[in-house]
Design a protein around this motif. Structure first.
Motif, mmCIF file in Angstrom:
data_model
loop_
_atom_site.group_PDB
_atom_site.id
_atom_site.type_symbol
_atom_site.label_atom_id
_atom_site.label_comp_id
_atom_site.label_asym_id
_atom_site.label_seq_id
_atom_site.Cartn_x
_atom_site.Cartn_y
_atom_site.Cartn_z
ATOM 1 N N ARG A 34 0.764 -1.227 -0.016
ATOM 2 C CA ARG A 34 0.017 -0.079 -0.015
ATOM 3 C C ARG A 34 0.900 1.105 -0.031
ATOM 4 N NH1 ARG A 34 -2.016 3.974 2.211
ATOM 5 N NH2 ARG A 34 -4.152 4.627 2.194
ATOM 6 N N SER A 38 0.896 4.136 -2.813
ATOM 7 C CA SER A 38 0.674 5.634 -2.119
ATOM 8 C C SER A 38 1.748 6.403 -2.784
ATOM 9 C CB SER A 38 0.639 5.628 -0.674
ATOM 10 O OG SER A 38 0.695 7.047 -0.121
ATOM 11 N N GLN A 43 -1.599 9.942 -1.959
ATOM 12 C CA GLN A 43 -2.365 9.491 -0.842
ATOM 13 C C GLN A 43 -3.951 9.768 -1.157
ATOM 14 O OE1 GLN A 43 -1.708 7.476 1.422
ATOM 15 N NE2 GLN A 43 -3.551 7.700 2.545
ATOM 16 N N LEU A 46 -6.928 7.389 -1.743
ATOM 17 C CA LEU A 46 -6.441 6.190 -2.137
ATOM 18 C C LEU A 46 -7.225 4.881 -1.492
ATOM 19 C CD1 LEU A 46 -4.263 4.272 -3.425
ATOM 20 C CD2 LEU A 46 -2.738 4.471 -1.708
#
Ligand code: SF4
Length: 265
Positions: A34, A38, A43, A46
């Motif tokens: 993740r 990102s 971000q 997301l």
């Protein structure tokens, strides 16, 4: 994954956004954490994008990594890619060794139920079509290259790539029992070879269709009652979309059943 219009809607919504398509493209060659995603995407929203992709069955989380599902991979591939070539018999088809649940998600048509995405190994490839005779209610879709099996209110979709999806599941025990039965039926047929033994096909009658109509006799469809509409549907003299009340959210499950039932006429 999707067999129903609701699920197709979920997939097209997930894929209609450039950021989500970019996430899928990034996952095409390898899984990502993740954090790496990102960094690549940013971000902003997301989690929201990842949630929509996962709900649509396009991506999944395995351990700490984000991955594209087979279904997601299929959706990314060019539209003109040829579907898998159907086999002529079951000779050389390997028995299924693994059938495991990968994702357990809320059902779209009825949020008191679940849908699952499972994985079978090895995949059946072009043998999927040959398994249609095994099940009393099953239809092979040439367009999608999938076998759609109806078992009561549950709709099972078997992909040549090895993915299996199920809708309207009560809990994991039920899902596992159905997957085990499915694996046994398929492996028995492979063991017997050449052709899948035909099951007695279940017939659809107008009473069964009537059962899933709204039953209000509102006549919007142009018929005197829901019962006459069911008879006309059976005779293929009208179409389901003439019953506009069925498009109301509360009839979502009924509409889904009816769409599958009408495939068997
Ligand atoms: S429109 Fe639907 S609910 Fe109304 S009478 Fe026709 S079948 Fe029944």
């Amino acid at each position: 994954m999707p067999g129903s219009p609701e699920e197709m809607k979920l997939v097209s919504n997930a894929m209609s956004n450039a950021t989500r398509r970019k996430i899928m493209t990034l996952l095409k060659d390898s899984s990502m954490s993740r954090e790496d995603m990102s960094k690549a995407i940013g971000q902003t929203m997301l989690d929201y994008h990842l949630q929509l992709l996962q709900q649509a069955g396009l991506t999944e989380i395995r351990g700490e990594k984000l991955e594209l599902t087979d279904f997601g991979r299929n959706m990314l591939e060019p539209r003109n890619k040829k579907p898998v070539e159907p086999k002529k018999d079951l000779l050389g088809t390997k028995p299924i060794e693994v059938m495991e649940i990968r994702q357990f998600l809320p059902c779209i048509a009825d949020n008191s139920k679940y849908r699952i995405i499972a994985r079978m190994e090895p995949p059946l490839d072009g043998a999927v079509k040959l398994l249609e005779p095994l099940f009393p209610r099953a239809r092979y879709s040439e367009n999608l290259g999938v076998l759609i099996i109806q078992k009561g209110s549950i709709i099972i979709t078997v992909y040549s790539t090895g993915n299996v999806t199920m809708t309207m599941i009560s809990d994991t025990d039920e899902a596992e029992e159905i997957l085990n039965d499915l694996m046994k039926s398929i492996n028995d047929a492979i063991g017997k070879g050449i052709k899948a033994p035909p099951a007695d096909k279940a017939r659809v009658d107008h009473n069964e269709i009537y059962k899933y109509l709204p039953g209000t006799n509102c006549r919007i469809c142009g018929e005197q009652s829901c019962y006459s509409f069911a008879i006309r549907l059976m005779a293929k003299e009208t179409t389901l979309n003439k019953c506009t009340p069925l498009h109301e959210e509360r009839y979502g499950v009924n509409r889904e059943y009816l769409q599958v039932l009408l495939e068997y006429l």
